[in-house]
Write an enzyme that holds these catalytic residues in place. Structure first.
Site, PDB file in Angstrom:
ATOM      1  N   LEU A 166       0.833  -1.191   0.000  1.00 35.25           N
ATOM      2  CA  LEU A 166       0.000   0.000   0.000  1.00 35.25           C
ATOM      3  C   LEU A 166       0.877   1.253   0.000  1.00 35.25           C
ATOM      4  CD1 LEU A 166      -2.700  -1.139   2.604  1.00 35.25           C
ATOM      5  CD2 LEU A 166      -2.510  -1.679   0.162  1.00 35.25           C
ATOM      6  N   GLY A 186      -1.159   6.665   0.072  1.00 37.33           N
ATOM      7  CA  GLY A 186      -1.469   7.727   1.022  1.00 37.33           C
ATOM      8  C   GLY A 186      -0.698   9.016   0.778  1.00 37.33           C
ATOM      9  N   ARG A 207       1.487  14.005   7.530  1.00 36.74           N
ATOM     10  CA  ARG A 207       2.302  14.315   8.707  1.00 36.74           C
ATOM     11  C   ARG A 207       3.783  14.470   8.370  1.00 36.74           C
ATOM     12  NH1 ARG A 207       0.680   9.957  13.123  1.00 36.74           N
ATOM     13  NH2 ARG A 207       0.001   8.759  11.306  1.00 36.74           N
ATOM     14  N   LYS A 227       5.147  10.028   0.648  1.00 35.56           N
ATOM     15  CA  LYS A 227       5.777   9.496   1.858  1.00 35.56           C
ATOM     16  C   LYS A 227       6.701   8.318   1.578  1.00 35.56           C
ATOM     17  CE  LYS A 227       3.367   7.100   4.938  1.00 35.56           C
ATOM     18  NZ  LYS A 227       2.547   6.722   6.108  1.00 35.56           N
ATOM     19  N   GLN A 252      -5.481   3.526  -6.618  1.00 33.39           N
ATOM     20  CA  GLN A 252      -6.618   3.730  -5.722  1.00 33.39           C
ATOM     21  C   GLN A 252      -7.158   5.121  -6.031  1.00 33.39           C
ATOM     22  OE1 GLN A 252      -5.808   4.009  -1.519  1.00 33.39           O
ATOM     23  NE2 GLN A 252      -7.921   3.539  -0.934  1.00 33.39           N
ATOM     24  N   GLY A 286      -9.866   4.189   2.508  1.00 36.93           N
ATOM     25  CA  GLY A 286      -9.452   3.225   3.511  1.00 36.93           C
ATOM     26  C   GLY A 286      -8.592   2.103   2.971  1.00 36.93           C
ATOM     27  N   GLY A 303      -3.482  -0.368  16.915  1.00 34.42           N
ATOM     28  CA  GLY A 303      -4.599  -1.223  17.307  1.00 34.42           C
ATOM     29  C   GLY A 303      -4.115  -2.333  18.220  1.00 34.42           C
ATOM     30  N   ASN A 309      -1.185  -4.452  16.408  1.00 37.68           N
ATOM     31  CA  ASN A 309      -1.315  -4.810  15.005  1.00 37.68           C
ATOM     32  C   ASN A 309      -0.254  -4.057  14.202  1.00 37.68           C
ATOM     33  OD1 ASN A 309      -2.125  -5.339  12.383  1.00 37.68           O
ATOM     34  ND2 ASN A 309      -3.933  -4.025  12.475  1.00 37.68           N
ATOM     35  N   ASN A 336      55.578  11.625 -11.536  1.00 35.77           N
ATOM     36  CA  ASN A 336      55.492  12.621 -10.478  1.00 35.77           C
ATOM     37  C   ASN A 336      54.804  13.867 -11.018  1.00 35.77           C
ATOM     38  OD1 ASN A 336      56.617  13.645  -7.667  1.00 35.77           O
ATOM     39  ND2 ASN A 336      56.919  15.288  -9.151  1.00 35.77           N
TER      40      ASN A 336
END
Length: 471
Positions: free
Chosen positions: A20, A23, A27, A34, A85, A90, A150, A179, A386
Site C-alpha cells: 500500500l 497515502g 504528517r 511518503k 486507488q 481506507g 490497534g 497490530n 610525479n
C-alpha cells in the site's frame, strides 16, 4: 472449495505481495510522496520491495494514488505492477484496487512505509501461515509504547479481535501486543471477504482490519503471528524517518562488525545496506559509504570521508575529508586528505593522490604521485609519474569541448605546469616548473615553456629621506 483446493495444490508456494503506497503522508509535511522519502539512503518503499522479492514473491502489486507518477518512476523499474486507488476510502479499498480476484496462492498485505522489514521476516510469517493452514493471519508485535496502534485481544491464546486505540477501553489500552498492519491471506479468502467489508464508521472508510472479524465469524482459520518489534516500525513523520534511518545504519554496522570490520564509533558511521566492506578494514567516525561501494580488506577510511558507488582495493588508505564518486582505487594506494575523485577515475596500485587534488575521468598509473593542489581531468597518466604541485590539465576548450591529455611512464612534471589539451607527453620526459605545454613532447626530452627571466640591477629606487621630526 474443491476448485480452490485444486488451484492451491497446483501452486502450493506461489506468493503475491500487495504493498500500500497511495497515502498522502500529510504528517511528513513534505511535497514528496511518503514512501519515496529516503531511509538510510534509499526510498523506503524500495526496501520493502527488495525484501519481498528476496522472500520469494513473484507477483508484486503496488497501490498508488498521491504522487503516483513519482512513485511509479521508482517502483516500476523494479519489476512491480502499479494499481491506482482512485479515492482515499481506507485500507480495504486500497487492497481491492489490486484486483485480488486475479491473484493466486498466498498474499501478504503490507504498507510501503515499513523500511525495517527483511526477507527473513516475511519468510517466517509465510512458513507459519502455511504450517498452520490458515485462511487469514495478522502479524503482531509486543512493544513498550503501543500508542495509537490497534490492540490485539486474545482469548485463551487465540486471536479474538483487533481493537483500534481510539475505540479501546482503559483495560484494553494496557495491552502491549499491537497490530503491525501486515496481513497474510489466501487469495480466495480475500476475494470472498473483501466485498463484505462495510464503511460503518465515522470516516466512512473501508478498513482491512474488518477482515479479521468477518473471517472469525465464519469459522475460518485465523491467527495472530508474533514478530519482532522492528516489524512494527513505520514512518509517518520526519522524526520517525530519522529514527528508522538510525536503526538501519545501526543494523548494518552490527553486521559489518560481525564480519570483522573495525569501527571506532558505530553510532557515527553511516554505511548503506548495499555497501560491502572487507574484514580487517577500519572505518573511522563520520564516514558515509553509499550505493554500490565495495571496500577491500585491511583498508583504512579516515573521518569525514564520503564515498559513493566506488570500488576500493585492499590495504588502501583514504585519508580524512576525501570525496569519491564512481571511482576505482586499486590496492595499496593512498588518497587524501581532502582529495576529490570524480566519476570514471581509476587510481593504480601504490599510487598517491594527496591533499586538495581533484581528478575527473582519469587513469592514474601504478606508483604515480600527485601530492597536492592539482587538477587532472580527461587524462591518462602512466606509471611512476610525479605530478608537481599546482599542475592543471586544461581540458575544456573555447569550443566547449573537452580534450584529452596523455602522459607516459616515469615523467617528472614540475610544479605550476599547465597542459593544454589535446596533448601527448612521451616516456621519461622532464617538464620544467612553471611551464605551459601546448605541443606534444617526445620521449626522454626536457620541455620548458615560460617567459625569459630578466634581471635589472639597481632597479629599486632609494627611499626618499624622511623629514626629521621637531623636538
Amino acid at each position: 472449495m474443491a476448485k480452490n483446493d485444486k488451484k492451491e495444490a497446483a501452486e502450493p508456494n506461489k506468493l503475491a505481495m500487495i504493498i500500500l503506497a497511495a497515502g498522502k503522508g500529510t504528517r511528513m509535511k513534505s511535497p514528496l510522496p511518503k514512501v519515496l522519502h529516503p531511509v538510510a539512503g534509499r526510498p523506503m518503499i524500495e526496501k520493502v520491495i527488495q525484501a519481498s522479492k528476496k522472500a520469494g514473491a513473484t507477483d508484486l502489486r503496488v497501490i498508488v494514488g498521491h504522487g503516483q507518477a513519482l512513485v511509479r518512476s521508482v517502483v516500476e523499474p523494479m519489476g512491480v505492477s502499479c494499481f491506482v486507488q482512485e479515492n482515499q476510502l481506507g485500507t480495504a479499498d486500497a487492497v481491492k484496487a489490486a484486483q485480488v480476484e486475479t491473484i493466486e496462492g498466498d498474499v501478504v498485505i503490507m504498507n510501503g512505509d515499513h523500511p525495517l522489514i527483511e526477507a527473513e521476516d516475511i519468510k517466517k510469517f509465510i512458513t507459519l501461515f502455511r504450517e498452520e493452514k490458515c485462511d487469514l493471519a495478522v502479524v503482531t508485535a509486543v512493544v513498550k509504547k503501543p500508542g495509537e496502534f490497534g490492540r490485539i485481544v486474545r482469548h485463551k491464546g487465540d486471536l479474538k479481535a483487533i481493537v483500534e486505540a481510539k475505540d479501546a477501553s482503559a483495560d484494553t489500552l494496557k495491552i502491549r501486543e499491537i497490530n503491525t498492519g501486515i496481513y497474510i491471506a489466501k487469495a480466495e479468502t480475500l476475494a470472498e471477504y473483501l466485498p463484505q467489508i462495510k464503511n460503518h464508521n465515522a470516516k466512512k472508510e473501508f478498513y482491512v482490519t474488518d477482515l479479521i472479524s468477518l473471517c472469525i465469524e465464519d469459522d475460518c482459520k485465523v491467527m495472530a503471528i508474533k514478530a519482532s518489534p522492528k516489524v512494527a516500525v513505520g514512518v509517518n513523520n520526519q522524526q520517525e524517518l530519522a529514527h528508522a534511518t538510525k536503526l538501519l545504519f545501526k543494523r548494518k554496522a552490527l553486521r559489518l562488525m560481525e564480519d570483522g570490520v573495525l569501527m571506532i564509533d558505530p553510532a557515527s558511521t553511516y554505511v548503506e545496506e548495499s555497501v560491502e566492506v572487507g574484514a580487517g578494514s577500519v572505518l573511522f567516525p563520520n564516514t558515509f559509504l553509499r550505493g554500490s561501494t565495495k571496500v577491500g580488506s585491511f583498508t583504512v577510511i579516515e573521518p569525514h570521508v564520503f564515498m559513493s558507488d566506488s570500488e576500493i582495493g585492499d590495504s588502501v588508505q583514504v585519508r580524512a575529508g576525501s570525496y569519491l564518486e564512481q571511482a576505482i582505487v586499486h590496492s595499496r594506494a593512498s588518497v587524501g586528505p581532502y582529495a576529490r575523485l570524480r566519476p570514471q577515475t581509476t587510481i593504480g596500485e601504490e599510487a598517491h593522490v594527496g591533499n586538495f587534488v581533484e581528478m575527473k575521468k582519469v587513469k592514474f598509473g601504478k606508483k604515480s604521485k600527485a601530492g597536492h593542489l592539482t587538477y587532472l581531468g580527461d587524462a591518462e597518466i602512466g606509471e611512476d609519474v610525479n605530478i608537481g604541485c599546482g599542475t592543471i590539465t586544461c581540458n575544456y576548450a573555447a569550443d566547449k569541448k573537452k580534450y584529452q591529455t596523455k602522459i607516459g611512464n616515469r615523467v617528472f612534471v614540475g610544479s605550476d605546469t599547465q597542459f593544454v589539451a589535446p596533448i601527448e607527453i612521451g616516456d621519461d620526459v622532464v617538464i620544467g616548473s612553471g611551464s605551459t605545454i601546448t605541443k606534444n613532447v617526445p620521449a626522454k626530452a626536457l620541455a620548458v615553456a615560460r617567459g625569459k627571466q630578466v634581471i635589472k640591477e639597481n632597479y629599486t629606487p632609494k627611499a626618499p629621506a624622511q623629514p626629521k621630526s621637531e623636538e
